[in-house]
Structures are given as structure tokens and as C-alpha cells.
Design a protein around this motif. Structure first.
Motif, PDB file in Angstrom:
ATOM      1  N   ILE A 121       0.833  -1.326  -0.136  1.00 18.76           N
ATOM      2  CA  ILE A 121      -0.077  -0.031  -0.041  1.00 18.76           C
ATOM      3  C   ILE A 121       1.043   1.121  -0.068  1.00 18.76           C
ATOM      4  CG2 ILE A 121      -1.634   1.230   1.180  1.00 18.76           C
ATOM      5  CD1 ILE A 121      -2.702  -1.329  -0.278  1.00 18.76           C
ATOM      6  N   GLU A 122       1.912   1.206   0.868  1.00 15.89           N
ATOM      7  CA  GLU A 122       2.870   2.395   0.766  1.00 15.89           C
ATOM      8  C   GLU A 122       3.504   2.559  -0.512  1.00 15.89           C
ATOM      9  OE1 GLU A 122       5.606   2.245   3.872  1.00 15.89           O
ATOM     10  OE2 GLU A 122       4.504   1.660   5.331  1.00 15.89           O
ATOM     11  N   ASP A 123       3.617   1.562  -1.203  1.00 14.83           N
ATOM     12  CA  ASP A 123       4.282   1.502  -2.708  1.00 14.83           C
ATOM     13  C   ASP A 123       3.459   2.210  -3.608  1.00 14.83           C
ATOM     14  OD1 ASP A 123       6.271   0.974  -4.658  1.00 14.83           O
ATOM     15  OD2 ASP A 123       4.980  -0.622  -5.294  1.00 14.83           O
ATOM     16  N   VAL A 124       2.235   1.781  -3.448  1.00 17.57           N
ATOM     17  CA  VAL A 124       1.081   1.993  -4.359  1.00 17.57           C
ATOM     18  C   VAL A 124       0.704   3.595  -4.133  1.00 17.57           C
ATOM     19  CG1 VAL A 124      -1.401   2.075  -4.881  1.00 17.57           C
ATOM     20  CG2 VAL A 124      -0.025  -0.261  -4.559  1.00 17.57           C
ATOM     21  N   ARG A 125       0.845   3.963  -2.934  1.00 16.89           N
ATOM     22  CA  ARG A 125       0.472   5.449  -2.613  1.00 16.89           C
ATOM     23  C   ARG A 125       1.544   6.193  -3.029  1.00 16.89           C
ATOM     24  NH1 ARG A 125      -3.542   6.958   0.668  1.00 16.89           N
ATOM     25  NH2 ARG A 125      -2.233   8.317   1.658  1.00 16.89           N
ATOM     26  N   SER A 126       2.918   5.762  -3.219  1.00 20.81           N
ATOM     27  CA  SER A 126       4.134   6.829  -3.440  1.00 20.81           C
ATOM     28  C   SER A 126       3.762   7.317  -4.919  1.00 20.81           C
ATOM     29  CB  SER A 126       5.317   5.930  -3.753  1.00 20.81           C
ATOM     30  OG  SER A 126       5.519   5.291  -2.669  1.00 20.81           O
ATOM     31  N   GLU A 127       4.092   8.794  -4.845  1.00 22.71           N
ATOM     32  CA  GLU A 127       3.856   9.666  -5.817  1.00 22.71           C
ATOM     33  C   GLU A 127       3.870   9.038  -7.289  1.00 22.71           C
ATOM     34  OE1 GLU A 127       4.728  13.896  -7.458  1.00 22.71           O
ATOM     35  OE2 GLU A 127       4.694  13.809  -5.424  1.00 22.71           O
ATOM     36  N   GLY A 128       2.753   8.999  -8.083  1.00 21.20           N
ATOM     37  CA  GLY A 128       2.945   8.321  -9.578  1.00 21.20           C
ATOM     38  C   GLY A 128       2.938   6.725  -9.567  1.00 21.20           C
ATOM     39  N   ARG A 129       3.077   6.203  -8.436  1.00 23.19           N
ATOM     40  CA  ARG A 129       3.298   4.982  -8.606  1.00 23.19           C
ATOM     41  C   ARG A 129       1.975   3.913  -9.177  1.00 23.19           C
ATOM     42  NH1 ARG A 129       7.880   1.964  -8.970  1.00 23.19           N
ATOM     43  NH2 ARG A 129       6.885   0.209  -7.748  1.00 23.19           N
ATOM     44  N   TYR A 130       0.917   4.512  -8.639  1.00 30.20           N
ATOM     45  CA  TYR A 130      -0.360   3.814  -9.198  1.00 30.20           C
ATOM     46  C   TYR A 130      -0.102   3.691 -10.757  1.00 30.20           C
ATOM     47  CZ  TYR A 130      -5.094   2.111  -9.967  1.00 30.20           C
ATOM     48  OH  TYR A 130      -6.119   1.661 -10.783  1.00 30.20           O
ATOM     49  N   LEU A 131      -0.058   5.086 -11.068  1.00 28.50           N
ATOM     50  CA  LEU A 131      -0.218   5.312 -12.462  1.00 28.50           C
ATOM     51  C   LEU A 131       0.722   4.634 -13.249  1.00 28.50           C
ATOM     52  CD1 LEU A 131      -2.035   6.728 -14.759  1.00 28.50           C
ATOM     53  CD2 LEU A 131      -0.446   8.598 -14.599  1.00 28.50           C
ATOM     54  N   SER A 132       1.907   4.594 -12.863  1.00 25.06           N
ATOM     55  CA  SER A 132       2.959   4.147 -13.758  1.00 25.06           C
ATOM     56  C   SER A 132       3.104   2.603 -13.713  1.00 25.06           C
ATOM     57  CB  SER A 132       4.225   4.861 -13.477  1.00 25.06           C
ATOM     58  OG  SER A 132       4.574   4.643 -11.889  1.00 25.06           O
ATOM     59  N   VAL A 133       2.794   2.134 -12.437  1.00 22.91           N
ATOM     60  CA  VAL A 133       3.162   0.461 -12.229  1.00 22.91           C
ATOM     61  C   VAL A 133       1.786  -0.323 -12.066  1.00 22.91           C
ATOM     62  CG1 VAL A 133       4.165  -0.992 -10.622  1.00 22.91           C
ATOM     63  CG2 VAL A 133       5.330   1.199 -11.150  1.00 22.91           C
ATOM     64  N   TYR A 134       0.930   0.342 -11.398  1.00 20.86           N
ATOM     65  CA  TYR A 134      -0.243  -0.646 -11.118  1.00 20.86           C
ATOM     66  C   TYR A 134      -1.459  -0.441 -12.025  1.00 20.86           C
ATOM     67  CZ  TYR A 134       2.476  -1.794  -6.854  1.00 20.86           C
ATOM     68  OH  TYR A 134       3.288  -1.925  -5.895  1.00 20.86           O
ATOM     69  N   SER A 135      -1.906   0.641 -12.596  1.00 22.93           N
ATOM     70  CA  SER A 135      -2.904   0.931 -13.359  1.00 22.93           C
ATOM     71  C   SER A 135      -3.107   0.196 -14.660  1.00 22.93           C
ATOM     72  CB  SER A 135      -3.077   2.398 -13.748  1.00 22.93           C
ATOM     73  OG  SER A 135      -2.126   2.794 -14.789  1.00 22.93           O
ATOM     74  N   GLN A 136      -1.884  -0.303 -15.145  1.00 24.31           N
ATOM     75  CA  GLN A 136      -2.093  -1.143 -16.442  1.00 24.31           C
ATOM     76  C   GLN A 136      -2.758  -0.414 -17.628  1.00 24.31           C
ATOM     77  OE1 GLN A 136      -2.539  -5.425 -16.028  1.00 24.31           O
ATOM     78  NE2 GLN A 136      -2.033  -5.441 -13.775  1.00 24.31           N
ATOM     79  N   LEU A 137      -2.500   1.092 -17.586  1.00 18.94           N
ATOM     80  CA  LEU A 137      -3.208   1.797 -18.607  1.00 18.94           C
ATOM     81  C   LEU A 137      -2.889   1.207 -20.044  1.00 18.94           C
ATOM     82  CD1 LEU A 137      -5.135   4.302 -19.055  1.00 18.94           C
ATOM     83  CD2 LEU A 137      -2.950   5.541 -18.934  1.00 18.94           C
ATOM     84  N   ASP A 138      -3.819   1.123 -20.750  1.00 17.66           N
ATOM     85  CA  ASP A 138      -3.819   0.557 -22.052  1.00 17.66           C
ATOM     86  C   ASP A 138      -3.294   1.961 -23.026  1.00 17.66           C
ATOM     87  OD1 ASP A 138      -6.315   1.297 -21.828  1.00 17.66           O
ATOM     88  OD2 ASP A 138      -6.854   0.327 -23.712  1.00 17.66           O
ATOM     89  N   THR A 139      -3.464   3.022 -22.766  1.00 18.06           N
ATOM     90  CA  THR A 139      -3.179   4.254 -23.622  1.00 18.06           C
ATOM     91  C   THR A 139      -1.860   4.959 -23.051  1.00 18.06           C
ATOM     92  OG1 THR A 139      -5.899   4.096 -23.654  1.00 18.06           O
ATOM     93  CG2 THR A 139      -4.538   6.144 -24.719  1.00 18.06           C
ATOM     94  N   ASN A 140      -1.531   5.799 -23.820  1.00 14.60           N
ATOM     95  CA  ASN A 140      -0.481   6.653 -23.269  1.00 14.60           C
ATOM     96  C   ASN A 140      -0.940   7.583 -22.578  1.00 14.60           C
ATOM     97  OD1 ASN A 140       1.616   5.385 -25.051  1.00 14.60           O
ATOM     98  ND2 ASN A 140       0.891   6.802 -26.709  1.00 14.60           N
ATOM     99  N   HIS A 141      -0.042   7.835 -21.363  1.00 11.76           N
ATOM    100  CA  HIS A 141      -0.749   9.076 -20.355  1.00 11.76           C
ATOM    101  C   HIS A 141      -1.160  10.219 -21.188  1.00 11.76           C
ATOM    102  CE1 HIS A 141       1.561   6.878 -16.778  1.00 11.76           C
ATOM    103  NE2 HIS A 141       1.039   6.000 -17.793  1.00 11.76           N
ATOM    104  N   GLU A 142      -0.367  10.844 -21.981  1.00 16.33           N
ATOM    105  CA  GLU A 142      -0.669  11.953 -22.757  1.00 16.33           C
ATOM    106  C   GLU A 142      -1.892  11.810 -23.657  1.00 16.33           C
ATOM    107  OE1 GLU A 142       2.571  10.513 -23.472  1.00 16.33           O
ATOM    108  OE2 GLU A 142       3.238  11.294 -21.404  1.00 16.33           O
ATOM    109  N   ASP A 143      -2.389  10.724 -23.895  1.00 12.87           N
ATOM    110  CA  ASP A 143      -3.581  10.274 -24.789  1.00 12.87           C
ATOM    111  C   ASP A 143      -4.926  10.685 -24.171  1.00 12.87           C
ATOM    112  OD1 ASP A 143      -2.134  10.111 -27.172  1.00 12.87           O
ATOM    113  OD2 ASP A 143      -2.443   8.017 -27.408  1.00 12.87           O
ATOM    114  N   ILE A 144      -4.613  10.328 -22.848  1.00 16.20           N
ATOM    115  CA  ILE A 144      -6.223  10.318 -22.147  1.00 16.20           C
ATOM    116  C   ILE A 144      -6.570  11.804 -21.835  1.00 16.20           C
ATOM    117  CG2 ILE A 144      -5.437   8.177 -21.083  1.00 16.20           C
ATOM    118  CD1 ILE A 144      -4.887   9.693 -18.315  1.00 16.20           C
ATOM    119  N   GLU A 145      -5.666  12.892 -22.222  1.00 17.67           N
ATOM    120  CA  GLU A 145      -6.084  14.422 -22.071  1.00 17.67           C
ATOM    121  C   GLU A 145      -7.060  14.566 -23.265  1.00 17.67           C
ATOM    122  OE1 GLU A 145      -5.522  16.111 -19.478  1.00 17.67           O
ATOM    123  OE2 GLU A 145      -4.564  14.577 -18.461  1.00 17.67           O
TER     124      GLU A 145
END
Length: 171
Positions: A121-145
Motif C-alpha cells: 500500500i505504501e508503494d502504491v501510494r507513492s507519488e505516481g506509482r499507481y499510474l506508472s506501475v499498477y494501473s495497467q493503462l492501455d493508452t499513453n498518459h498524454e492521450d487520455i487528455e
């Protein structure tokens, strides 16, 4: 809806067809007015990603959820939720899988132990870790804007808000 309830409770007229029925409703605190239930879907959706019970399969380009109730034994109990994150979340909610996901997370906590869970949980809550490691986003971070990904953007913001505001270690 609150306006109807206010008019109902302040009315001098009896609106019931059966006084015994009304008395029983009053004793059991039963209401005919709709009540909103708390939706914990975003909580279990996010925890599913954190503990790998939900994943994006890059080979099939689909989101999958692990479920003994809904998944196929031929696919190791993975259920296809769809290709887009927001529509996959909608499918997740329609499956009404929160209780099963909660039990999976509890079982995982019991398996790995409280200290390992708190560390994760501490790792997940570290700044940016959820988005970069755990979210498994299939789209580029820039594209979601982009406006065509507005649903995904809003969902991801809800996930990050859950992680930063509500997700806590066990005491």
C-alpha cells in the motif's frame, strides 16, 4: 426525491390502504422512498489492479477480471471485460462482483501478511506509482487528455483519488 419524502411525512392525510401494513412498516423502519446505496465499485476495481485480479492483456488488447463466479474454467477463471477501460469498468459494475473481489483481497492479505500488505500500500501510494506501475493503462498518459478518452480520463482520476484519499494501511 427528498421533496416527495418531506411532503409524505408532513401530510395530514393517510396515504396507506392498510393501517396494519403501515404500522408494520413503521415498526420495521421500512421506507417506500428510494435509498441510494454506496457504490464501492471503484474501490474494488482499483484493488483488483493492485493485486492483479484485474489486468490488461496486451496480446488480446482486453481487460480481464479473475472471477470463479463469472470467469471460464477454460481460461483459468478470467472473464473478458472489453477493450476500453471505461467500458470494462461498466461491465465490472454490471457483474456485481464486489463481494467476490473483496474476498479475494482479504484472502491475499491473509496469504501475504499484514506487513507485506502495508508495504504494498505504501508503494502504491507513492507519488505516481499507481499510474506508472499498477494501473495497467492501455493508452499513453498524454492521450487520455484527448476528449475521445474523456471516460477513461475520469475513471483514472477516480482511481487515483481512491488511492490517494481512501486507501490506507492496516493497523
Amino acid at each position: 426525491m427528498p421533496e416527495y419524502e418531506r411532503l409524505y411525512t408532513t401530510s395530514a392525510l393517510d396515504h396507506h390502504v392498510d393501517s396494519n401494513w403501515k404500522n408494520r412498516m413503521d415498526r420495521e423502519n421500512f421506507t417506500i422512498h428510494p435509498v441510494r446505496k454506496q457504490d464501492n465499485s471503484i474501490r474494488f476495481w482499483t484493488l483488483g489492479f493492485i493485486f492483479n485480479y484485474i489486468k490488461f492483456d496486451s496480446a488480446s488488447k482486453k481487460y480481464l477480471v479473475y472471477s470463479k463466479n463469472h470467469g471460464s474454467p477454460l481460461k483459468n477463471y478470467w472473464k473478458d471485460l472489453g477493450s476500453f477501460r471505461d467500458s470494462a469498468f461498466t461491465e465490472f459494475k454490471q457483474l456485481k462482483i464486489n463481494e467476490e473481489m473483496e474476498q479475494l483481497v482479504i484472502d491475499k492479505i491473509n496469504q501475504i501478511g499484514k506487513d507485506a500488505f502495508n508495504s504494498k500500500i505504501e508503494d502504491v501510494r507513492s507519488e505516481g506509482r499507481y499510474l506508472s506501475v499498477y494501473s495497467q493503462l492501455d493508452t499513453n498518459h498524454e492521450d487520455i487528455e484527448n476528449s475521445k478518452y474523456q471516460g477513461i480520463n475520469l475513471l483514472l482520476c477516480d482511481e487515483i483519488d481512491f488511492v490517494t484519499k481512501e486507501l490506507h494501511s492496516l493497523n
